[in-house]
Design an enzyme around this catalytic site. Sequence first.
Site, PDB file in Angstrom:
ATOM      1  N   CYS A 133       0.802  -1.208  -0.124  1.00  0.00           N
ATOM      2  CA  CYS A 133       0.019  -0.033   0.002  1.00  0.00           C
ATOM      3  C   CYS A 133       0.790   1.378  -0.100  1.00  0.00           C
ATOM      4  CB  CYS A 133      -0.897   0.026   1.328  1.00  0.00           C
ATOM      5  SG  CYS A 133      -1.854   1.339   1.264  1.00  0.00           S
ATOM      6  N   ARG A 205     -15.121  -0.446   6.001  1.00  0.00           N
ATOM      7  CA  ARG A 205     -14.082  -1.018   5.085  1.00  0.00           C
ATOM      8  C   ARG A 205     -12.639  -0.928   6.217  1.00  0.00           C
ATOM      9  NH1 ARG A 205     -14.762   0.065  -0.296  1.00  0.00           N
ATOM     10  NH2 ARG A 205     -12.639   0.622  -0.761  1.00  0.00           N
ATOM     11  N   VAL A 206     -11.995  -2.066   5.877  1.00  0.00           N
ATOM     12  CA  VAL A 206     -10.745  -1.981   6.823  1.00  0.00           C
ATOM     13  C   VAL A 206      -9.758  -1.684   6.065  1.00  0.00           C
ATOM     14  CG1 VAL A 206      -9.360  -3.873   7.953  1.00  0.00           C
ATOM     15  CG2 VAL A 206     -11.981  -4.152   8.080  1.00  0.00           C
ATOM     16  N   GLU A 223      -6.240   7.698   8.465  1.00  0.00           N
ATOM     17  CA  GLU A 223      -6.018   8.523   7.273  1.00  0.00           C
ATOM     18  C   GLU A 223      -4.398   8.688   7.511  1.00  0.00           C
ATOM     19  OE1 GLU A 223      -5.192  11.209   4.474  1.00  0.00           O
ATOM     20  OE2 GLU A 223      -7.306  10.385   4.695  1.00  0.00           O
ATOM     21  N   TYR A 271      -5.080   5.116  -9.492  1.00  0.00           N
ATOM     22  CA  TYR A 271      -6.082   4.415  -9.327  1.00  0.00           C
ATOM     23  C   TYR A 271      -7.401   4.781 -10.141  1.00  0.00           C
ATOM     24  CZ  TYR A 271      -3.684   2.291  -5.249  1.00  0.00           C
ATOM     25  OH  TYR A 271      -2.691   1.477  -4.633  1.00  0.00           O
TER      26      TYR A 271
END
Length: 418
Positions: A133, A205-206, A223, A271
């Site tokens: 990520c 959402r995880v 965040e 993305y």
Amino acid sequence: MSLINTAFLPQALPIPANKTAIATNTAVCPKSRHHLSTRMALHRSNSPSPPPPPPNPNLLSTITKLLWGQSLPPHLLISTARSIWTSTWQLMMSQLAPSDSSGRYNRPTSKFRAHHFSRQNPTALHLYIALPCPWAHRTLIVRALKGLENAVPISIASPGIDGSWEFRDSGVQNGDRVNPGRDNANGCKTLREVYGLRAGGYSGRVTVPMLWDVERKEIVCNESYDIIQLFNSGLNELAANPELDLSPPPLKGRIDEWNQKIYPNVNNGVYRCGFAQSQEAYDAAVNELFDTLDMLENYLGSSRYLCGEMLTLADICLFTTLIRFDPVYNVLFKCTKKKLLEYPNLHGYMRDIYQVPKVAATCNFEAIMDGYYKILFPLNPGGICPIMPRGCEHEVLSRPHNRESLSSSGERMQVFVS
């Protein structure tokens, strides 16, 4: 990874359990059939069902030759299969990458923010990340540069085959480079379990990164930009390098201006290309992406960093996308107009940051490649991971970048992060 940050990978769609069909060519009497089913039931209750064997390629080849010889499958079969796959793909993408009516990817916003971070015990923080990520990578870099490794322990999750984040001890040791492992704070098997430990539970959402309060069993923030701001200036009493400021007051305005360009068009722009669900959405995203990269290439021809002589949070945010560009986004996300290697200034700028002490150790390319190609099933159904481009090898990234002449900050950075 919002990002403003949400999930690099969302929670996966549920996968139906495999069903096995048992066939026999031998007729059996009712009594025999009864004993057979009894033995089968006992077997199923005492041991897990073995996975179904892979299809025999020779058998498949024989069947296809019998059906349509050496020619291509008939039009009706192709159109039916395409229709089924398209519908399934749209269903999966609606969960993986929510979009608007035009097919444009809309990244969900982060639920847990840290605008008014206040703590009685700043030593109770624990950081959850995942190596593929880019949003989690930001926090790992700032944590390293500020010298917060001892003050803020980490747990590194791995992407599961269903897309969820899970913890497992891989036993892999690769020098100073970080590797996935166990949950060192709560001993959970998955990140969803960790989220569920907070008061009131959690069903959303995880995502990573996620900053956890060990004492209060509570999510502090998920965040990424909030977390790197906190690491930069909010924990100086715990930092080994408190004098390093990646967002000094005189540059905050310029940093914000760069983030407003880089986040939508580059960080999230790749993305928007990869997760576009219409040609129009993809065309708009890819043009904005490469227009911004062209602008950055020209700008960095005369400036060492985005804000001049100092490395800032804006550079860290851009770097984590650039380091993934050629191995992942250029191929898997269809950002194919140019490779980053074709941008001399941008590639040199990326190598410059990569060579800042401690940064290279945060870059695990094997985990990055596996985390995208083997897990993002809607984008790569075969799960085949391509070989990493040579331009992303450590030896190439460690070559001289010759960007010191653009500023006088090189020696100062060495002192701060050594």
